[in-house]
Enzyme design. Structure first.
Site, short mmCIF file in Angstrom:
data_model
loop_
_atom_site.label_atom_id
_atom_site.label_comp_id
_atom_site.label_asym_id
_atom_site.label_seq_id
_atom_site.Cartn_x
_atom_site.Cartn_y
_atom_site.Cartn_z
N ALA A 237 -86.12 -86.90 -40.65
CA ALA A 237 -84.93 -87.69 -40.98
C ALA A 237 -84.83 -88.82 -39.97
O ALA A 237 -85.09 -88.61 -38.78
CB ALA A 237 -83.67 -86.83 -40.92
N LYS A 238 -84.47 -89.96 -40.48
CA LYS A 238 -84.35 -91.13 -39.61
C LYS A 238 -83.39 -90.85 -38.45
O LYS A 238 -83.66 -91.19 -37.31
CB LYS A 238 -83.86 -92.31 -40.45
CG LYS A 238 -83.71 -93.60 -39.70
CD LYS A 238 -85.05 -94.17 -39.25
CE LYS A 238 -84.84 -95.42 -38.43
NZ LYS A 238 -86.06 -95.78 -37.71
N ARG A 239 -82.28 -90.16 -38.78
CA ARG A 239 -81.27 -89.94 -37.73
C ARG A 239 -81.78 -89.03 -36.63
O ARG A 239 -81.22 -88.98 -35.55
CB ARG A 239 -79.95 -89.46 -38.33
CG ARG A 239 -79.96 -88.04 -38.86
CD ARG A 239 -78.72 -87.73 -39.69
NE ARG A 239 -79.10 -87.10 -40.92
CZ ARG A 239 -79.40 -85.81 -41.04
NH1 ARG A 239 -79.36 -85.02 -39.99
NH2 ARG A 239 -79.74 -85.30 -42.20
N ARG A 240 -82.85 -88.29 -36.88
CA ARG A 240 -83.44 -87.48 -35.80
C ARG A 240 -84.66 -88.17 -35.22
O ARG A 240 -85.49 -87.54 -34.58
CB ARG A 240 -83.80 -86.09 -36.32
CG ARG A 240 -82.61 -85.14 -36.32
CD ARG A 240 -83.06 -83.69 -36.40
NE ARG A 240 -83.88 -83.47 -37.57
CZ ARG A 240 -83.40 -83.21 -38.76
NH1 ARG A 240 -82.11 -83.13 -38.93
NH2 ARG A 240 -84.19 -83.03 -39.79
N GLY A 241 -84.79 -89.47 -35.49
CA GLY A 241 -85.83 -90.24 -34.81
C GLY A 241 -87.16 -90.32 -35.54
O GLY A 241 -88.13 -90.80 -34.96
#
Ligand code: GLU
Length: 276
Positions: A237-241
């Protein structure tokens, strides 16, 4: 003819998990001389960023994939409305004014996709001034259509069990459809015969199968593939990098070579694969 599709939502950039999903769908169609479709699932107005759809097309090109693009969800709101009206007219939907917080406070059961709605608003008189979603009365719907089954290429024959997700939302408070209703109607409208997507959406297929039966839609085959996981064993996920494909593309890496490595189960650094 085999028709597959890749259906990304333009609310975040594509990463390796999406690339893998697109390649699976593309290669199934190509191997069978079929069609591979791209559908932009841009129904989520406030979160949807139209410019991202162009980035998606560039990402797929970079991976060396060819596709036919079909109508984006935002052009099909009328189709969703009609189907929802029909289900409502048959008494299969009920309004629900509950907020997520209220549902959480009830300490409901957790299902494969998180909270399972405990049916609080079912059979209740709802304050018409409050915004309401429409939920599928799964028990009633099943009574209408009887036992159903569906076929997954990896997991085999499945008895449809939509209770796993509970009375899902089919019409959101802010939109004429939810993912479940829109994706099911679109797959039928686009003539998709093989729905390929990650195993994280396996449980959703129980609901989609029920919707197909209720709305008289054709029943495709499914292939729920394994998931690409990050270092912590979590879905990318983008939000986890997780790095975006666009970033790899911008640094002039060779997308076709990357695609071939994914085809051979060679995962990018820090990424593993899980198939249950
Ligand atoms: N828009 C959905 C997603 O990006 C597609 C899911 C599906 O393939 O049905 O997760």
């Amino acid at each position: 003819m085999i028709v597959t599709r890749f259906a990304p939502s333009p609310n975040g950039p594509l990463h390796w998990g999406h690339a893998y999903s697109a390649i699976v769908a593309h290669d199934f169609a190509q191997a069978a001389g079929g069609r591979f479709l791209l559908r932009i699932e841009d129904i989520d107005g406030p979160r949807s960023r139209p410019r991202l759809a162009d980035e998606f097309r560039r990402d797929l090109e970079w991976l060396g994939l060819e596709w036919d693009e079909v109508l984006p969800q935002s052009t099909r709101l009328e189709l969703y409305r009609k189907a929802a009206d029909e289900l409502l007219g048959r008494g299969l939907l009920y309004p629900c004014t509950c907020t997520r917080k209220q549902i959480e406070a009830l300490g409901p059961k957790m299902g494969p996709e998180g909270l399972v709605y405990p049916g609080t608003c079912k059979g209740q008189q709802i304050d018409p001034t409050k915004p309401a979603a429409l939920r599928l009365d799964v028990e009633r719907a099943l009574a209408d259509v009887g036992d159903l089954s569906w076929h997954d290429a990896l997991a085999g024959e499945q008895q449809a069990d939509p209770h796993q997700l509970g009375d899902v939302v089919l019409v959101r408070k802010d939109l004429p459809a939810s993912y479940h209703l829109a994706a099911t109607l679109d797959d039928a409208a686009d003539g998709v015969t093989l729905v390929t997507r990650g195993q994280d959406l396996f449980a959703a297929t129980h609901v989609h199968r029920l919707l197909q039966a209720l709305l008289g839609l054709p029943v495709p085959q499914w292939h729920h593939h394994g998931l690409l996981l990050d270092d912590d064993g979590k879905k990318l996920a983008k939000r986890r990098g997780s790095k975006a494909l666009a970033d790899h593309r911008a640094s002039a890496e060779n997308g076709r070579e990357w695609a071939d490595r994914l085809r051979m189960d060679q995962w990018p650094c820090g990424i593993s694969f899980r198939s249950t």
